[in-house]
Structure formats: C-alpha cells, structure tokens
Scaffold this motif. Structure first.
Motif, PDB file in Angstrom:
ATOM      1  N   LYS A  68      64.750 -59.317  41.361  1.00 29.70           N
ATOM      2  CA  LYS A  68      65.205 -58.506  40.228  1.00 29.70           C
ATOM      3  C   LYS A  68      64.083 -58.327  39.204  1.00 29.70           C
ATOM      4  O   LYS A  68      63.863 -57.218  38.697  1.00 29.70           O
ATOM      5  CB  LYS A  68      66.408 -59.195  39.577  1.00 29.70           C
ATOM      6  N   ASP A  71      61.500 -55.952  40.581  1.00 24.94           N
ATOM      7  CA  ASP A  71      61.907 -54.546  40.467  1.00 24.94           C
ATOM      8  C   ASP A  71      61.639 -54.005  39.065  1.00 24.94           C
ATOM      9  O   ASP A  71      61.228 -52.846  38.899  1.00 24.94           O
ATOM     10  CB  ASP A  71      63.395 -54.407  40.799  1.00 24.94           C
ATOM     11  N   ARG A  72      61.871 -54.824  38.067  1.00 22.55           N
ATOM     12  CA  ARG A  72      61.621 -54.385  36.688  1.00 22.55           C
ATOM     13  C   ARG A  72      60.133 -54.120  36.466  1.00 22.55           C
ATOM     14  O   ARG A  72      59.756 -53.171  35.760  1.00 22.55           O
ATOM     15  CB  ARG A  72      62.126 -55.441  35.708  1.00 22.55           C
ATOM     16  N   ILE A  74      58.014 -53.153  38.792  1.00 27.13           N
ATOM     17  CA  ILE A  74      57.698 -51.908  39.502  1.00 27.13           C
ATOM     18  C   ILE A  74      58.151 -50.703  38.686  1.00 27.13           C
ATOM     19  O   ILE A  74      57.419 -49.704  38.553  1.00 27.13           O
ATOM     20  CB  ILE A  74      58.357 -51.908  40.895  1.00 27.13           C
ATOM     21  N   GLN A  75      59.355 -50.770  38.130  1.00 32.80           N
ATOM     22  CA  GLN A  75      59.865 -49.658  37.331  1.00 32.80           C
ATOM     23  C   GLN A  75      58.992 -49.396  36.107  1.00 32.80           C
ATOM     24  O   GLN A  75      58.749 -48.242  35.736  1.00 32.80           O
ATOM     25  CB  GLN A  75      61.310 -49.943  36.894  1.00 32.80           C
ATOM     26  N   MET A  76      58.503 -50.468  35.486  1.00 32.88           N
ATOM     27  CA  MET A  76      57.654 -50.279  34.313  1.00 32.88           C
ATOM     28  C   MET A  76      56.307 -49.688  34.700  1.00 32.88           C
ATOM     29  O   MET A  76      55.741 -48.861  33.967  1.00 32.88           O
ATOM     30  CB  MET A  76      57.461 -51.617  33.590  1.00 32.88           C
ATOM     31  N   SER A  77      55.786 -50.082  35.853  1.00 35.30           N
ATOM     32  CA  SER A  77      54.530 -49.494  36.332  1.00 35.30           C
ATOM     33  C   SER A  77      54.711 -48.005  36.611  1.00 35.30           C
ATOM     34  O   SER A  77      53.823 -47.192  36.310  1.00 35.30           O
ATOM     35  CB  SER A  77      54.059 -50.219  37.600  1.00 35.30           C
ATOM     36  N   LEU A  78      55.861 -47.636  37.175  1.00 29.67           N
ATOM     37  CA  LEU A  78      56.147 -46.219  37.411  1.00 29.67           C
ATOM     38  C   LEU A  78      56.278 -45.463  36.091  1.00 29.67           C
ATOM     39  O   LEU A  78      55.849 -44.308  35.978  1.00 29.67           O
ATOM     40  CB  LEU A  78      57.433 -46.076  38.230  1.00 29.67           C
ATOM     41  N   GLY A  79      56.871 -46.118  35.090  1.00 26.80           N
ATOM     42  CA  GLY A  79      56.981 -45.486  33.775  1.00 26.80           C
ATOM     43  C   GLY A  79      55.622 -45.236  33.148  1.00 26.80           C
ATOM     44  O   GLY A  79      55.389 -44.198  32.517  1.00 26.80           O
ATOM     45  N   LYS A  82      54.171 -42.291  34.909  1.00 23.77           N
ATOM     46  CA  LYS A  82      54.839 -41.057  34.483  1.00 23.77           C
ATOM     47  C   LYS A  82      54.314 -40.589  33.133  1.00 23.77           C
ATOM     48  O   LYS A  82      54.058 -39.395  32.929  1.00 23.77           O
ATOM     49  CB  LYS A  82      56.347 -41.286  34.400  1.00 23.77           C
ATOM     50  N   ALA A 310      58.820 -50.815  27.409  1.00 26.04           N
ATOM     51  CA  ALA A 310      59.808 -49.741  27.576  1.00 26.04           C
ATOM     52  C   ALA A 310      59.940 -48.941  26.280  1.00 26.04           C
ATOM     53  O   ALA A 310      59.981 -47.697  26.297  1.00 26.04           O
ATOM     54  CB  ALA A 310      61.153 -50.328  27.994  1.00 26.04           C
TER      55      ALA A 310
END
Length: 534
Positions: A68, A71-72, A74-79, A82, A310
């Motif tokens: 978990k 995953d957070r 990875i999501q922040m790296s994608l952000g 972006k 974030a």
C-alpha cells in the motif's frame, strides 16, 4: 475500533495510518497494547529493509514499504511526471512558463518572509524576482539571497551533489560573502535543540558532522532506492545532522530540489513550494522527525512528506491553470483592440485622413478642359442684348467719312478654374512638457495628447521594448491611462484587464515601483497618478 476489526489491526496501523505505539494506545483506548504492538511490528518487519545511512546510535536507518505504501510512492511519482508534462506544454512564445515560474517563486519568497517575520509588499517581491530592487534593507537580504539560490538550483543540472556544491549554495544564501567557517563548530545549546532528550539524539554533535555528511553524499550517489525514499532520506539526514549554525533547514530543502533536478525534474523542481516545510508551527512535521530519531524508521517521515508533496503538486497545477486563464484574458483584449482598429479603418475609408501630408497627384483630379468648356457652353443659353430706342434727335449724325471701327477682340472663353485640393501639413505632436491651456498633458513625451487606439497600441509596444520586465497587461493599461493630473485606481485596472483584484493591485504597485505612477492614499484606498517620464 470495532472488535471485529482487531484481527486486521496491524494492517490498519501500518497502511492506513503509520502509527506509533502511543497512537495505537490512544486510539484503542487500552492501557496495555503490547500484544497488538508486537503484531504490528511483526507485520512491518516483512516489508522493512535497511538504508545505507547510520543513526547517531549506530543503528541503521530503515524503511518499511508495504504494498500500500509502495503504491502511494508510485502515484506520487506519476503526479510529479504529470506536473512536469503540463508545464512543458505551456506556450513558451507567450512566456506563460515564465508566468508560472514567477508566481511560484513569489509564493516561495512569501514563505521565507513569513519564517523571518519580514513584512513586505507583493510589489517588492516582484522586483526581487526581476532583479529590479533599488533600495534594500538589511532584513530583506535573505529574500534576495534565497531567490539567487533558486536560480542556482535551476542551473545545477550538471553539478554533482557533493560538498563543493553544498558550499556554493551556502555561500549564495549568505550573500556571496567569503566563508570563514563551513560546518558549525559549536554544539547546539537551545533547550529545544539540546544534544540529547530522553536518550534520543536531536542533532549531531560537531565531532560527527564531517563523516555523517560524507555518508549522505555517498548515499545520494550510490543508492538505488525509489525516488521518494531517497528524497525523504536526504531531507531527514540533513536536518538530523544540522551541519550549519544558520540556514540548515533552508539548505535541506534546496538540496532536495537539486536532487530532483538531477533526477530529471529540472523544469519544475526549483519552483515547487516545498518551503512550506519551514513553517514554525508544523507540529506534524516535528512529530514525524522525532519518531524517526527515536525508532530509526524513516517511514514516519516518508508518509508525511507524501502528503506534503500532494499539496505542493496540486498548488503547482493550480498555478498553471491560472496562467493559462490569464493568457486567454490577454488574447481576448488583444482581439478587442484588433476589432476596434478594423472598425476605425472602415469608418475612415471615405474620409480624408486627419494627418494627410502628401498632395494628391494632379492626374487623379484633373478633368479634360475642352470637355468642361463644352459642357459649360451647353448649359448656358446665349441671348442677344436688348436694344434700347433712342430718340431721333438724339441720334448722332452720320459722317460721310467713315469712322474708324473699333477693333473687335475675339472673345476668349475663360476656362473654369481647376478646384484646388487643400494640402494638410502634418501638425507637430504635442509635447508633454509644453503646457497648452485647456488641454491635458501626457507623461510620455512626443506622444499625442488625444491618443487613438492605434497610438495607444504603438505606445504599448514601445513600453515593452524599453522595459522587458513590464507585463503586457501593465503596458496595455498604462498606455491608455497616462494623462498627467488624472488619478487611476486598482478597480479601474481590474475592470479594464478583467483580472482578480490581487493581480490588479500587484500590477499597479509594480508600475508605481518602476516610476510610471506615484502612489497616494485617499481615505481608505490607494490612487495612482502618472509621473512625467523623460
């Protein structure tokens, strides 16, 4: 927590909220939570590994990366990717990217000003960004120096993150003065920064600074951990060591940004608002740092920094959206100006221009004189002169010798005069320095007092060429509001340019700072009057 959920308590207090033992005890409202805590530690141990950094207690710094938490990350790296992509899509021809950078740097400098209790106006911050500060008080030095640090980070793509680079940043934030010392040589004596509290080291003693900083540089160079794991380790270790007497916290953020630049995020990293971590009332940050120092578990700080990032990325994306909206507003007013010019050209198509300095060629106005004469003769009916009866006695006696006949001159029909076309000479433009009673004067010399839209647009371009630091909206407004003796307001700028009140106030203050207006206060509002510029 409900009893049926106690079976998954180890997952909840790790993945949902990375809790300490005290927090578990408080939430469960149980005095003895040893059983639950041991279960939590056992679950975490399956996902925990050591990092190549050592605590003052000689324990290894460690990280817990459950699926978990992973995953957070990875999501922040994608952000982050972006945000970089959105920034790179901006219209660079219209300098929208510069608008975003300036807005972000302005927010960063406000954070620095707040940290040091410096009260400055937005216009001063804008001048700092533009390197246009004429008067600088000692308390404002830190803003100028930190702005230079941001510029240095933006140019650090090829610089290795080592002691030399750190020395350059430290020198820059100190104003470029020659350094008499590097790492601090005195122990921290403040009661909040004592060397040890309850067997928990708060900051490194001076004897350990050199080797711990060397370990940090080596970790940055060799570690293959995930981006946000390394970022968290850099931020923590720098603040844990506290290598400098002053500016250690600022330099830790600068070093994190330089690390992001090296990782390929150089377009946006210098302008991310991570300086919000400098807030003195951030109890969550202080608690997270303390938990890491006490347990050697970096995860406490990692999950907190993910939350901060974030917020920072959302604010950055909001700034991009605002800049794009501002571009649309500028384009709208530019189109309105074009429409006005086209309407003006159509209305003047059948009229003589007001400043007509060239004589119309004669072939365009001459008519055939013979044709004109014939036409004139046809239009005039020739009648014989009336004969008057003269009494016989009054008639002259004819002489036998013929009198000399008067010479009859051939009647010459006079050609109709060619109508002269008036030639208008261009009138000299009114000078702002010469006073004409009853007429307003303009602050810019050699510009007509009554500015047409075409003249105002030329003046706008002229101002932007003379002063590249002016925004297009500022030049546009001033070109149409520069009459000596008149007063203009922030509301006028807001309504003319269609911008927010804060933007209008910043722009008017900037025009005043640069000498276009004089700012005065009238009751509870500010007014601005043009100043003669030579």
């Amino acid at each position: 927590m409900a009893r049926e959920n106690l079976g998954s308590i180890h997952v909840h207090f790790t993945d949902e909220h990375y809790a300490t033992k005290q927090e578990v005890q408080k939430q469960l409202k149980i005095s003895n939570v040893d059983t639950f805590w041991n279960r939590i530690l056992e679950y975490r141990s399956s996902f925990t590994r050591d990092l190549d950094l050592t605590m003052l207690t000689r324990d290894q710094l460690k990280i817990c990366l459950t699926p978990k938490i992973g995953d957070r990350i990875i999501q922040m790296s994608l952000g982050l990717a972006k945000a970089t992509q959105q920034f790179n899509k901006l219209n660079k021809a219209e300098r929208v990217d510069e608008m975003v950078e300036d807005a972000q740097v302005a927010d960063i400098l406000r954070q620095i000003a707040s940290r040091y209790n410096i009260n400055v106006e937005d216009s001063f911050i804008q001048n700092v960004i533009r390197d246009n500060v004429s008067t600088l008080y000692s308390e404002n030095f830190v803003l100028v120096h930190y702005n230079n640090v941001i510029k240095m980070i933006a140019e650090s793509t090829s610089s290795p993150l080592d002691e030399d680079f750190l020395g350059e940043i430290y020198k820059t934030i100190n104003g470029g003065a020659q350094l008499t010392e590097f790492y601090r040589e005195e122990e921290i004596r403040d009661y909040r920064q004592s060397a040890q509290v309850s067997s928990v080291y708060i900051y490194a003693p001076t004897s350990r600074i050199d080797d711990m900083m060397s370990s940090l540089f080596n970790y940055i160079e060799t570690s293959e951990e995930a981006l946000f794991v390394k970022l968290s380790a850099i931020y923590f270790y720098f603040n844990y060591i506290k290598p400098f007497t002053y500016f250690s916290e600022e330099l830790s953020i600068a070093f994190v940004k330089a690390f992001l630049v090296k990782e390929g995020y150089g377009d946006i990293a210098p302008y991310l608002g991570l300086e919000k971590l400098l807030s003195s009332d951030d109890e969550k940050l202080e608690q997270a740092m303390y938990n890491v120092k006490k347990s050697s578990d970096l995860t406490y700080l990692l999950v907190y920094l993910l939350e901060v990032f974030a917020e920072v990325l959302n604010e950055f994306l909001d700034t991009i959206i605002k800049a794009e909206k501002q571009l649309l507003v500028d384009e709208y007013y530019s189109l309105k100006v074009d429409e006005i010019e086209q309407e003006s050209q159509v209305s003047q198509a059948a009229e003589l221009p007001p400043h007509f300095s060239e004589q119309i060629p004669s072939e365009q106005i001459e008519e055939d004189p013979i044709k004109e004469q014939s036409s004139l003769e046809q239009s005039v009916e020739v009648k014989p002169a009336p004969r008057h009866e003269v009494p016989l006695s009054a008639q002259p006696i004819q002489s036998e010798v013929p009198l000399e006949q008067p010479e009859v001159k051939e009647e010459v029909v006079e050609k109709p005069k060619q109508e002269e076309v008036p030639v208008f000479e261009e009138q000299p433009q009114a000078s702002a320095l010469s006073f004409t009673p009853g007429k307003p004067q303009i602050a810019i010399t050699n510009i007509p007092v009554e500015l047409s839209e075409e003249d105002a647009e030329r003046l706008t371009a002229h101002l932007l060429e003379l002063n590249p630091t002016l925004k297009h909206g500022e030049a546009y407004f001033y070109a149409r509001h520069c009459t000596i003796g008149k007063y203009y307001t922030i509301r006028q700028y807001k309504e003319t340019m269609g911008v927010a009140y804060e933007t209008a106030r910043t722009s008017m203050d900037n025009l005043a700072e640069q000498g276009y207006y004089r700012k005065e206060q009238l009751k509870n509002k500010f007014i601005y009057t043009p100043i003669v510029r030579r």
